[in-house]
Design an enzyme around this catalytic site. Structure first.
Site, PDB file in Angstrom:
ATOM      1  N   ARG A  83      36.035  37.502  33.490  1.00  0.00           N
ATOM      2  CA  ARG A  83      35.840  38.831  32.893  1.00  0.00           C
ATOM      3  C   ARG A  83      35.057  38.731  31.584  1.00  0.00           C
ATOM      4  NH1 ARG A  83      41.947  40.738  33.870  1.00  0.00           N
ATOM      5  NH2 ARG A  83      41.774  41.556  35.996  1.00  0.00           N
ATOM      6  N   ASP A 143      45.490  41.049  30.764  1.00  0.00           N
ATOM      7  CA  ASP A 143      44.949  42.411  30.827  1.00  0.00           C
ATOM      8  C   ASP A 143      45.799  43.375  30.007  1.00  0.00           C
ATOM      9  OD1 ASP A 143      47.057  42.055  32.584  1.00  0.00           O
ATOM     10  OD2 ASP A 143      46.141  43.150  34.240  1.00  0.00           O
ATOM     11  N   ASP A 155      39.616  42.242  45.255  1.00  0.00           N
ATOM     12  CA  ASP A 155      40.403  42.659  46.415  1.00  0.00           C
ATOM     13  C   ASP A 155      40.783  44.134  46.369  1.00  0.00           C
ATOM     14  OD1 ASP A 155      42.001  42.170  44.262  1.00  0.00           O
ATOM     15  OD2 ASP A 155      43.300  40.709  45.255  1.00  0.00           O
TER      16      ASP A 155
END
Length: 390
Positions: A64, A166, A82
Site C-alpha cells: 500500500r 489499516d 479479493d
C-alpha cells in the site's frame, strides 16, 4: 487469483469517466499468475495502469505504501485484490468529497460470505467526524482519502504491524480530517470472504492483536488529552481488539497463555482504563475488562466459561425498577469483592428488560426541583409577593 479478475472488472465497470482513474497495482511476490494477468490487464484497460512487481513483503502495509507513493490523483482508494467495488462507488464518493470538502469518505460496505460493519450505515451524512458518529467501528483502509491530507501529514501504513495497520492509518485520518462523509444508501464496497478462509486479519498469534491494540491506543492518546473524547475512541481498541482475548477462548487457554495475555494487557489498562470508558460498555464487557485491569485470572476464567456456555445472567431490579443489575459470576460475592457498579446496566442495555424504569438520580433530582419550584410559587401566591426559582 482468481478473485483479482472480478476485482479489476469492478474497476473497469465504474461509471466515473475512465480518464479520471489511475490504477496502481502492486504484485507483492505472488506465485499464482497474478503478475502476468496484471500485465495483460494494463495493456488493454481504458485507464492508465501501473504494474509494480516486488518481492513478498509479508503484509499489506508495504504494497500500500508503494502504491501511495506513486499516486498522483486528488483522492486515493485502497482496493484489496479479493474484494470489489459497486459500479457507482468512485463517482459517488468523489462527488461527495467535492461537494462537502471532506477529507475522508466512507462508502457503505456489504459482506459477501463474511461479516461487515453495520452500525455506521444508519443514514447518509454529508459531513461528520469521528466523535459524532459510529465511524470509529470501521477502520479498514477501504475508504476514499484526500491525497493532500495524507501528503501533508506524511501518513503511511505501519509496516511493523502484521494486523491492524489499516485501523491505525484510518483512525489517524479521521482525527486529522477536515470532515468525514458517509454514503449509507448505496453499497460502494463488497467485502468478499475467501473460500480458503486465508484472510490476513485472521492469521497470526494473539500477541499480534496486542501489538495492534497498543499502537491504536497510543495513537489516540497522542492526539487527545484524557477526557470524554479520548474515552469515546478508546472503547474501540478495548472492545474490538483487546476484549476478544479474554472471552470464551480464555477459558481454553493454558496457564502460561493466560498469564502472558494479562501481562500484555496490564500497561494498557493502567494507562487508559477509566470510569468514563467503563460506563460506555455492556455489563459483561465491563466485568471482563475490570478483571483484566485488576489482574484476576481466577475470576476471569469463570466469567469466560459462563460466556462459553452461552448462559444468561439473572436480572435484578432495585430502587423501584430504576436500577438493573445483571448477575454475571461473582455478583455480590464477598470473597471476590467486585463493586456492584460493575454489574449495573446502563439505560441503553437495561431497556431490554421488562420492569426497568428509566430514570435514576438525574430524574429524581429534576422531580425534586420541579416540586420545590411549585412550592415556592405557591408560597409566593399566598403572600402576594415574588419568589425566585434558581
Amino acid at each position: 487469483m482468481p478473485y483479482l479478475v472480478e476485482c479489476l472488472a469492478s474497476v473497469e465497470a465504474q461509471t466515473i469517466d475512465p480518464e479520471r482513474i489511475e490504477i496502481i497495482t502492486v504484485d507483492d511476490g505472488s506465485t499464482d499468475g497474478t503478475g502476468e494477468y496484471l500485465e495483460k490487464f494494463a495493456a488493454r484497460a481504458a485507464m492508465p495502469v501501473t504494474v509494480i512487481r516486488q518481492e513478498n513483503s509479508g503484509g499489506p502495509s508495504g504494497p500500500r505504501n508503494v502504491g501511495l507513493g506513486k499516486a498522483t490523483g486528488r483522492y486515493v482508494f485502497f482496493l484489496d485484490a479479493d474484494d470489489r467495488l459497486g459500479p457507482e462507488a468512485l463517482e459517488r464518493m468523489v462527488a461527495m468529497a467535492d461537494r462537502n470538502g471532506t477529507d475522508v469518505v466512507l462508502g457503505r460496505i456489504e459482506g459477501v460470505n463474511r461479516g461487515a460493519p453495520k452500525s455506521m450505515w444508519g443514514r447518509t451524512l454529508e459531513r461528520t467526524d469521528v466523535f459524532s458518529s459510529n465511524i470509529r467501528y470501521t477502520l479498514s483502509a477501504q475508504k476514499l482519502f484526500r491525497r493532500e491530507l495524507l501528503t501533508r501529514h506524511g501518513m503511511r501504513f505501519d509496516e511493523s504491524l502484521w494486523t491492524g495497520e489499516d485501523a491505525l492509518f484510518t483512525m489517524e485520518a479521521y482525527l486529522r480530517a477536515d470532515g468525514v462523509s458517509v454514503i449509507a444508501d448505496y453499497t460502494c464496497y463488497y467485502l468478499v470472504g475467501r473460500d480458503d478462509g486465508k484472510h490476513v486479519t485472521k492469521s497470526g498469534g494473539y500477541e499480534l492483536r496486542f501489538d495492534s491494540a497498543r499502537a491504536l491506543m497510543h495513537l489516540i492518546a497522542g492526539h487527545l488529552p484524557a477526557g470524554e473524547r479520548r474515552d469515546l475512541l478508546m472503547t474501540r481498541p478495548l472492545t474490538v481488539t483487546l476484549l476478544p482475548q479474554f472471552g470464551p477462548r480464555f477459558a481454553k487457554d493454558g496457564e502460561e497463555v493466560r498469564r502472558r495475555k494479562l501481562e500484555l494487557a496490564k500497561p494498557l489498562m493502567d494507562a487508559y482504563w477509566t470510569p468514563g470508558i467503563a460506563r460506555r460498555l455492556k455489563v459483561e464487557e465491563r466485568l471482563r475488562l475490570h478483571l483484566v485491569a485488576e489482574q484476576r485470572p481466577e475470576l476471569l476464567v469463570s466469567v469466560a466459561k459462563f460466556l462459553k456456555d452461552k448462559k444468561q445472567p439473572a436480572a435484578l431490579l432495585e430502587r423501584g425498577g430504576r436500577r438493573l443489575y445483571l448477575a454475571y459470576p461473582h455478583f455480590r460475592d464477598a470473597a471476590a469483592g467486585i463493586p456492584d457498579s460493575v454489574y449495573l446496566a446502563e439505560p441503553r442495555e437495561a431497556r431490554a428488560y421488562p420492569g426497568y424504569r428509566e430514570g435514576g438520580t438525574g430524574t429524581l433530582l429534576r422531580r425534586a426541583a420541579r416540586k420545590a419550584g411549585r412550592m415556592l410559587r405557591s408560597a409566593a401566591a399566598a403572600t402576594g409577593g415574588r419568589a425566585a426559582v434558581v
